[in-house]
Design a protein around this motif. Structure first.
Motif, PDB file in Angstrom:
ATOM      1  N   TYR A   7     -78.078  10.895  92.114  1.00 48.09           N
ATOM      2  CA  TYR A   7     -78.651  12.205  91.068  1.00 48.09           C
ATOM      3  C   TYR A   7     -77.686  13.156  91.206  1.00 48.09           C
ATOM      4  CZ  TYR A   7     -82.886   9.298  91.894  1.00 48.09           C
ATOM      5  OH  TYR A   7     -83.787   8.297  91.854  1.00 48.09           O
ATOM      6  N   VAL A   8     -77.372  13.688  89.975  1.00 53.50           N
ATOM      7  CA  VAL A   8     -76.370  14.801  89.807  1.00 53.50           C
ATOM      8  C   VAL A   8     -77.095  15.592  88.480  1.00 53.50           C
ATOM      9  CG1 VAL A   8     -74.381  13.824  90.874  1.00 53.50           C
ATOM     10  CG2 VAL A   8     -74.816  13.466  88.482  1.00 53.50           C
ATOM     11  N   GLU A   9     -76.842  16.833  88.557  1.00 51.24           N
ATOM     12  CA  GLU A   9     -77.221  17.641  87.239  1.00 51.24           C
ATOM     13  C   GLU A   9     -76.326  17.552  86.117  1.00 51.24           C
ATOM     14  OE1 GLU A   9     -79.553  21.869  87.093  1.00 51.24           O
ATOM     15  OE2 GLU A   9     -77.805  21.703  88.335  1.00 51.24           O
ATOM     16  N   SER A  10     -75.128  17.638  86.448  1.00 52.11           N
ATOM     17  CA  SER A  10     -73.898  17.782  85.504  1.00 52.11           C
ATOM     18  C   SER A  10     -72.630  17.841  86.060  1.00 52.11           C
ATOM     19  CB  SER A  10     -74.010  18.990  84.392  1.00 52.11           C
ATOM     20  OG  SER A  10     -73.731  19.999  84.933  1.00 52.11           O
ATOM     21  N   LEU A  11     -71.666  17.991  85.296  1.00 50.47           N
ATOM     22  CA  LEU A  11     -70.289  18.088  85.861  1.00 50.47           C
ATOM     23  C   LEU A  11     -69.879  19.656  86.109  1.00 50.47           C
ATOM     24  CD1 LEU A  11     -68.463  15.179  83.796  1.00 50.47           C
ATOM     25  CD2 LEU A  11     -68.951  15.422  86.176  1.00 50.47           C
ATOM     26  N   ARG A  12     -70.845  20.594  85.568  1.00 51.80           N
ATOM     27  CA  ARG A  12     -70.544  21.909  85.658  1.00 51.80           C
ATOM     28  C   ARG A  12     -70.278  22.340  87.093  1.00 51.80           C
ATOM     29  NH1 ARG A  12     -69.689  25.618  82.124  1.00 51.80           N
ATOM     30  NH2 ARG A  12     -71.409  24.451  80.705  1.00 51.80           N
ATOM     31  N   ARG A  13     -69.301  23.184  87.196  1.00 51.01           N
ATOM     32  CA  ARG A  13     -68.729  23.714  88.621  1.00 51.01           C
ATOM     33  C   ARG A  13     -69.834  24.781  89.022  1.00 51.01           C
ATOM     34  NH1 ARG A  13     -63.259  24.828  89.921  1.00 51.01           N
ATOM     35  NH2 ARG A  13     -63.066  26.205  91.616  1.00 51.01           N
ATOM     36  N   ASP A  14     -69.838  24.690  90.746  1.00 48.76           N
ATOM     37  CA  ASP A  14     -70.922  25.455  91.162  1.00 48.76           C
ATOM     38  C   ASP A  14     -72.298  25.190  90.848  1.00 48.76           C
ATOM     39  OD1 ASP A  14     -68.791  26.684  92.418  1.00 48.76           O
ATOM     40  OD2 ASP A  14     -68.712  28.396  91.156  1.00 48.76           O
ATOM     41  N   PHE A  15     -72.664  23.785  91.007  1.00 46.00           N
ATOM     42  CA  PHE A  15     -73.900  23.319  90.597  1.00 46.00           C
ATOM     43  C   PHE A  15     -75.000  23.968  91.470  1.00 46.00           C
ATOM     44  CE2 PHE A  15     -71.250  20.698  93.402  1.00 46.00           C
ATOM     45  CZ  PHE A  15     -71.988  20.551  94.348  1.00 46.00           C
ATOM     46  N   GLN A  16     -76.327  23.440  91.314  1.00 47.41           N
ATOM     47  CA  GLN A  16     -77.345  24.036  91.942  1.00 47.41           C
ATOM     48  C   GLN A  16     -77.442  23.052  93.186  1.00 47.41           C
ATOM     49  OE1 GLN A  16     -81.132  25.463  90.314  1.00 47.41           O
ATOM     50  NE2 GLN A  16     -80.278  25.170  88.296  1.00 47.41           N
ATOM     51  N   PHE A  17     -77.616  23.371  94.566  1.00 46.49           N
ATOM     52  CA  PHE A  17     -77.362  22.615  95.633  1.00 46.49           C
ATOM     53  C   PHE A  17     -78.696  21.641  95.693  1.00 46.49           C
ATOM     54  CE2 PHE A  17     -79.068  22.033  99.819  1.00 46.49           C
ATOM     55  CZ  PHE A  17     -78.103  21.248 100.445  1.00 46.49           C
ATOM     56  N   GLY A  18     -79.807  22.102  95.479  1.00 46.15           N
ATOM     57  CA  GLY A  18     -80.989  21.366  95.420  1.00 46.15           C
ATOM     58  C   GLY A  18     -81.155  20.151  94.557  1.00 46.15           C
ATOM     59  N   LYS A  19     -80.460  20.113  93.599  1.00 44.87           N
ATOM     60  CA  LYS A  19     -80.500  19.213  92.414  1.00 44.87           C
ATOM     61  C   LYS A  19     -79.634  18.205  92.072  1.00 44.87           C
ATOM     62  CE  LYS A  19     -83.248  22.463  89.365  1.00 44.87           C
ATOM     63  NZ  LYS A  19     -83.442  23.064  88.189  1.00 44.87           N
TER      64      LYS A  19
END
Length: 736
Positions: A109-121
């Motif tokens: 489960y990952v949100e995106s490849l965006r740097r500094d992602f949201q930890f809990g997602k």
């Protein structure tokens, strides 16, 4: 009530002594909790290639950090999802490789490849480094299971500031049974003391399919895994390589086109050249210089509904102000800040600036900043200089004493009229110190401070002081906070939306943990009371909150809040925020309300947070609000989200019925971990504002970017003003 006021008046004269005594008495020196967890690191015996494959000979000769402890959903044993971490180094880089096993195999489960992602997602791995082994400051690096990077500086014993970016490389590989993270961090990219052979270190893993958060060292579940008080020790076979010359030049070139309806829709063109210089004075102390800075690539502020009587706070997003920002921005409380960098250069250009910040040794930190802005003859605004100096000394295990001086100086007035001297005083200064408490085991935290302001007239020579103490165990959370802000206290470079008050805030909460394996992980009540008094100890406001929390094993949550609120208006106030008639100063209002909030589990492709408020409002009226945040992701490349808020206010004439919408939507596309596109549109019916912001970013080299930014802003009738702009900005990071 007379007796109560007398009691509070007596308490106000002794509160600072009592609370400060408690803060200092709790700060006892103790051995580091997890000092026996030690990972040895030695020089790599062979070259290491960052490819996410553990096939180099050097990795076979390292110590292994394994047998992680479970932190959530319970902290009573070892983690079920196994992890292994190895570290090595050479003359230039610090290396790490980590293997994360899936048992049983399952989706990532990952949100995106965006740097500094949201930890809990995101399924992710993070490393927390404390090079001074002082349990207060450090660095964090990591990645999610798709390879998106995470980096930030650490302060206050466990806070991670993700606004810091540095040059480093990493690679993630994965299959259905495991994923592997490998990284190389240049020693030039971090700060550490020469000759030190022991660093604080810890590793954290979040696995969303099992809802398990784990840590190399044992950490009580009420604390984040970033808590440096619970870190282990990284033991070097010899001191890390002595730092060499570390000099970075970061120039930019920019071109933009702007169209405004106020300028008859004529196109104005602008070109700018400027940049930053970074120079390592020592291995732990950095000098930053900026000339003609530009922040056009910074994301716009997210609009919010404003039904507050006082100024709203918007966070700083400009990169120059963010590294070691805690040395300046963390003094005071959220609403008593002697320094707030957004006061600098938002309405006029910044000509140049300098900042010296970092560690002098394992106990002392320093921050010094000087910024110069241009004048604006159209409004009589003079040139202004903003200077700030802070000094921080670690005491006991994790506590600290800090000193700050803030000076705003105005000169070269475009018009020497008395009106402009009153509007823009010649100077405003703040001087003060504070004590930050963090007990060795993090159970007790707190703060106490005193600040004094100085201005050219007697109207701005007041002071403020406050203190708080909090206890947080697995079950209990309680504490007390008191504040005083004099009516004549002024912080023109700070954020102090309210003056002339005493404030007292006790709170008490308890969490239950079901012993059986139920869907509910924890639940419990929390009571909070907030009381305001004027300087004569007359009650002007109070807010009583009774809340109940439900935290579910799948990481979703629910909160119900009962509200009991009283307000005596100190100034006339429009309760709708839409330009309708104002309620008179001195009028008194009391109401009750209920607020509900639910956040869904982050593992789903479709996520949502929904909440609302129903109950009374000013003048025996009612206020109904419904808000939600919706998100859907096509992981890891596309993330869609929206924010929708509806407010309905019912009041007697002349206000009658007022309703308005706030709608925002964002599309975040991450083609790779170096190529990004995001677009955000917002419509705020309350402020009659429509805004569109689109940003393309290509990170063609580490920390070097090409930005293309389009912005459209429309103020609807009765304002009737629209602006368009498109900006191209090229940034390159030269590093020696």
């Amino acid at each position: 009530m007379h007796f109560f006021s007398q009691f509070l008046h007596f308490f106000s004269s002794t509160r600072i002594v009592l609370l400060w005594s408690c803060l200092i008495s709790i700060s006892v020196q103790a051995q580091k909790k997890n000092a026996n967890y030690r990972l040895h690191i030695k020089k790599a015996s062979s070259a290491i290639t960052i490819d996410g494959v553990m096939d180099e000979e050097a990795w076979k000769e390292t110590d292994v950090a394994k047998d992680f402890f479970m932190v959530l959903p319970a902290d009573t044993g070892r983690a079920e999802q196994q992890s292994e971490v190895r570290m090595a180094y050479d003359e230039k880089n610090l290396y790490l490789i980590a293997v994360f096993y899936n048992n049983p195999p399952g989706p990532y489960y990952v949100e995106s490849l965006r740097r500094d992602f949201q930890f809990g997602k995101n399924d992710n791995f993070l490393i927390f480094m404390d090079p001074f082994n002082n349990q207060t400051t450090g660095f964090s690096f990591g990645a999610n299971a798709a390879g998106a990077q995470w980096d930030g500086t650490m302060n206050n014993g466990g806070r991670v500031d993700l606004n810091w970016d540095s040059k480093w490389i990493s690679k993630v590989t994965r299959n259905e049974r495991q994923w592997v993270f490998e990284m190389a961090v240049p020693f030039k990219s971090i700060r550490y003391k020469k000759g030190v052979t022991e660093w604080g270190i810890n590793f954290s893993r979040l696995d969303l399919k099992s809802s398990e958060k784990s840590s190399w060292t044992p950490i009580p579940r009420q604390f984040p895994t970033a808590s440096l008080a619970y870190s282990g020790v990284l033991v070097w076979d010899e001191p890390p390589p002595a730092p060499k010359i570390n000099f970075s030049l970061i120039p930019y070139v920019l071109g933009s086109a702007n169209v405004s309806s106020l300028n008859e829709n004529n196109t104005e063109y602008e070109t700018k050249i400027g940049g930053d210089v970074k120079f390592a004075v020592t291995s732990s102390l950095n000098l930053d210089l900026t000339l003609n800075p530009d922040f056009s690539q910074v994301e716009v502020d997210q609009q919010i509904v404003n039904l507050d009587r006082f100024e709203l706070f918007y966070p700083e997003k400009r990169q120059f102000f963010l590294e070691n920002a805690d040395l300046f921005a963390n003094f005071g409380y959220a609403n008593i800040r002697p320094f707030f960098s957004r006061r600098i250069g938002l309405d006029v250009p910044i000509i140049a600036g300098a900042r010296l910040s970092g560690n002098l040794d394992e106990n002392w930190r320093i921050g010094a900043m000087d910024m110069q802005t241009a004048n604006d003859e159209s409004i009589g605004l003079p040139s202004q200089n903003f200077a700030t100096v802070s000094l921080q000394r670690k005491v006991f295990s994790q506590s600290s004493i800090g000193f700050i001086f803030v000076n705003k100086e105005s000169f070269n007035y475009p018009d020497e009229s008395e009106e402009y001297y009153e509007l823009y005083p010649k100077y405003n200064r703040n001087l003060g110190f504070e004590y930050n408490l963090a007990s060795y085991n993090n159970l007790w935290t707190g703060k106490a401070f005193v600040f004094k302001s100085f201005s050219p007239d007697n109207d701005g020579n007041g002071f403020t002081q406050a203190a708080n103490i909090e206890y947080k165990s697995q079950n209990w959370n309680f504490g007390f906070k008191e504040e005083y802000v004099a009516d004549d206290y002024r912080a023109e470079v700070g954020f102090v939306p309210r003056n002339g008050y005493f404030k007292f805030t006790p709170f008490l909460g308890y969490l239950f943990y079901p012993k059986k394996n139920t869907p509910i992980l924890s639940h419990g009540p929390k009571w909070t009371s907030i009381y305001y008094f004027d300087e004569s100890m007359n009650n002007t406001d109070y807010l009583n909150l009774l809340q109940y929390y439900l935290n579910f094993r799948n990481r979703s949550s629910f909160r119900a809040t009962f509200i009991d609120e009283y307000v005596k208006l100190l100034e006339p106030f429009d309760p709708t925020g839409t330009g309708k008639p104002e309620l008179p100063a001195g009028s008194e209002h009391h109401w009750n309300a209920l607020r509900l909030n639910y956040s869904s589990k982050p593992q789903s492709m479709f996520t949502y947070t929904i909440g609302g408020r129903v109950g009374g409002y000013y003048e025996d009226g009612s206020w109904l609000s419904v808000n939600n945040e919706l998100g859907y992701r096509f992981q890891p490349y596309v993330s869609l989200s929206s924010v929708i808020s509806y407010n309905n206010i019912q009041m007697p004439a002349p206000w009658n019925t007022t309703d308005f919408w706030l709608i925002g939507a964002k599309a975040d596309v991450t083609f790779t971990n170096k190529l990004f596109f995001a677009t955000l549109f917002q419509y705020n019916e309350q402020s009659k504002n429509f805004n569109l912001n689109s940003r393309f970013q290509w990170r063609y080299q580490p920390a070097s970017d090409l930005f293309i930014v389009y912005t459209y802003n429309d103020l609807m009738p009765p304002y009737s003003e629209s602006t368009h702009s498109i900006t191209l900005k090229l940034v390159y990071w030269f590093n020696k």
